[in-house]
Design a protein around this motif. Sequence first.
Motif, PDB file in Angstrom:
ATOM      1  N   TRP A 127       0.779  -1.249  -0.072  1.00  0.00           N
ATOM      2  CA  TRP A 127      -0.064   0.133   0.004  1.00  0.00           C
ATOM      3  C   TRP A 127       0.815   1.178   0.057  1.00  0.00           C
ATOM      4  CZ3 TRP A 127      -4.046   1.892  -1.582  1.00  0.00           C
ATOM      5  CH2 TRP A 127      -4.788   2.843  -0.940  1.00  0.00           C
ATOM      6  N   TRP A 159      -5.575  11.548   1.956  1.00  0.00           N
ATOM      7  CA  TRP A 159      -5.479  10.134   2.266  1.00  0.00           C
ATOM      8  C   TRP A 159      -6.377   9.874   3.345  1.00  0.00           C
ATOM      9  CZ3 TRP A 159      -3.373   6.941  -1.104  1.00  0.00           C
ATOM     10  CH2 TRP A 159      -2.571   7.478  -1.935  1.00  0.00           C
ATOM     11  N   TRP A 165      -8.079   4.869   1.835  1.00  0.00           N
ATOM     12  CA  TRP A 165      -8.132   5.264   0.160  1.00  0.00           C
ATOM     13  C   TRP A 165      -7.658   6.528   0.212  1.00  0.00           C
ATOM     14  CZ3 TRP A 165     -13.528   6.609  -1.997  1.00  0.00           C
ATOM     15  CH2 TRP A 165     -14.203   7.788  -1.136  1.00  0.00           C
ATOM     16  N   GLU A 175      -9.027  10.471  -1.594  1.00  0.00           N
ATOM     17  CA  GLU A 175     -10.124  10.879  -2.575  1.00  0.00           C
ATOM     18  C   GLU A 175      -9.905  12.194  -2.822  1.00  0.00           C
ATOM     19  OE1 GLU A 175     -13.570  11.620   0.400  1.00  0.00           O
ATOM     20  OE2 GLU A 175     -12.540  11.168   2.077  1.00  0.00           O
ATOM     21  N   GLY A 198     -11.097   1.936  -9.683  1.00  0.00           N
ATOM     22  CA  GLY A 198     -10.845   3.360  -9.527  1.00  0.00           C
ATOM     23  C   GLY A 198     -12.078   4.021  -9.890  1.00  0.00           C
ATOM     24  N   GLY A 210     -11.223   8.566  -6.559  1.00  0.00           N
ATOM     25  CA  GLY A 210     -10.669   7.457  -5.657  1.00  0.00           C
ATOM     26  C   GLY A 210     -10.110   6.295  -6.055  1.00  0.00           C
ATOM     27  N   SER A 258      -8.674   2.752  -3.623  1.00  0.00           N
ATOM     28  CA  SER A 258      -8.613   2.156  -2.247  1.00  0.00           C
ATOM     29  C   SER A 258      -7.597   1.143  -2.432  1.00  0.00           C
ATOM     30  CB  SER A 258      -9.893   2.174  -1.653  1.00  0.00           C
ATOM     31  OG  SER A 258     -10.246   0.810  -2.593  1.00  0.00           O
ATOM     32  N   THR A 259      -7.817   0.461  -0.846  1.00  0.00           N
ATOM     33  CA  THR A 259      -6.770  -0.952  -0.483  1.00  0.00           C
ATOM     34  C   THR A 259      -7.463  -1.750  -1.400  1.00  0.00           C
ATOM     35  OG1 THR A 259      -7.992  -0.625   1.363  1.00  0.00           O
ATOM     36  CG2 THR A 259      -5.771  -0.120   1.564  1.00  0.00           C
TER      37      THR A 259
END
Length: 527
Positions: free
Chosen positions: A94, A184, A205, A207, A274, A307, A309-310
């Motif tokens: 990450w 973040w 995530w 944004e 995404g 956004g 995210s993980t």
Amino acid sequence: MSPASRTRRKGNMSSSYVGIGMSVLPVILAPVGVPVPFRARLVVTPLMAESPITPREKDFATWYQDVVLQGDMAEPAEIVKGCMVIKPNGYAVWERLQRELDDRFKATNHQNIYLPLLIPESFLKKEAEHVEGFAPELAVVTHAGGKQLEEPYVLRPTSETIVGHFFAKWIQSYRDLPLLYNQWANVIRWELRTRLFLRTTEFLWQEGHTAHASHEEAMEEVLRMLDVYADVAENVMAMPVIKGRKTRAEKFAGAVHSYSIEAMMQNGLALQAGTSHDLGQNFGKAFDVTFQSKEGKLDYVWQTSWGVSTRLIGGLIMTHSDDKGLVLPPKVAPRKAVIVPIFRKEEERGPVMEVAEKLAKDLGAHIDTRDGQSPGAKFFHWERRGVPVVFELGPRDVASGNIVLKRRDTGEKQVIPQTEAVAKLAETLEAMQTGLLAKAKQRLKDNTCTANSIGEVEDILRAVTAEKGGGKFVMAHLKDDPANDARIKEFKASIRNIPSVDEFDGPGKCILTGETVDRRVVIAKSY
RNA sequence: CGGGGCGUGGCUCAGCCUGGUAGAGCGCCUGGUUCGGGACCAGGAGGCCGGAGGUUCGAAUCCUCUCGCCCCGACCA
């Protein structure tokens, strides 16, 4: 509650699958020595230190969980519903992704900010579609400081509303625009069904939130960030994606239009990797975000949000990993190379370690010095953690001036002179990065097909599941109409997006309404 | 919310039907022999059996309630 009451990995979670493709297992079925009357003793050697991984072929969903767990990426939090603990190997990935993304955000003039986790409940309600979309999955704080709150706070599921509030404060004039911010953060969405990385109650995530003086400028931003996402997906994660616009039924709650990148997992299911939204003036109007133009007129700002995210990590795993465990593209691998030193006798230790340490420095590699672990156990250990290259270095190599290089994705092993190790490692990592992308692209191509009737689409997708696989991206002409989305949902598939670039045959008649549409859309089952 | 599985040392589980006061393998610790794809031997530490109540001389086991986890489904930025 108490640690003692937590449960363990079991039931379907556990891979009851007993490994194949390991070493030959001598099985002794006999009463050994002493009194074990008529009780056969089963002795299996060697006993595996770490659990095996369910093959993809047998059950893709269980394979995925095994890889996540055995790769030391994450584990279910268990004590908190639907949440996970991201472990060092996962968090490091990450961090790699964050770096790649953040560098690109900065390069496109965005700045990072941080907004409150708690959002007044009334904020959500200011944009009608937004609240409708998010209401079912909100977690709400009703008490604090030992008292019931006058107005509850929701734990942010996304920050458009609170951004709207602050944008209204910060923006007065066209000279304040554009405002290009990113955050973040963690968000909470009370999903009914969770899967590690792919959909968790809490996730990490970024944004992006921007405000512009015109719709044209906002649209440029929306597409620019979609390109940034596609760039990271393909060139960092080696995960090819299809860029496109979401249908009206699938768009973000509160957006005018949503755009996505869609990736194909090894089971053929789609993963929305995404999203980038054209919010129009919807939130501007809801939060009264106005600015005075050059001409002196008051207008609402045009906003965007975007956004990833993980979930990206889940996509990464399901794109490249194999039955032996995790496979990480070099660009996101926390450790690119590990040296496993080998020595039989104590007097061999010194010379081997001396060379290992020198090479480790040159290669930027980690040396696995763990005591009491055989080299074999170490090879398996790093293999399932997805380290791109593992070097073996023993007395033989020290004597010959060579070193053994093993590449994770192909399993190819080669003996090379130590003097060439640095160059060879760089070359191998490069080849692996390229090779993984090529392989994933080929898979996407092989599992994409066209269909010209709804029956055909349904035949292809009906039986597809996450466990059994067999998924396809079915390209068909279909009008962007919620009624059509609903028809596709009848067999649990969905319209993933309307591709930005038409790689097929242009206009055609909608398979449901007969109207002419300008290109085929992507229909698939998804996560 | 529906369907299913399940809570027993750090992990995976057995024991429960047919109550008698807790086991195995892995992991961990010590010592020794090993080490080129999951080593072996010996010794050792570690568990109020998810929680509460009940039945019983006696409960991991039977009964009731309860808490929680995982999988599948519905739902889904």
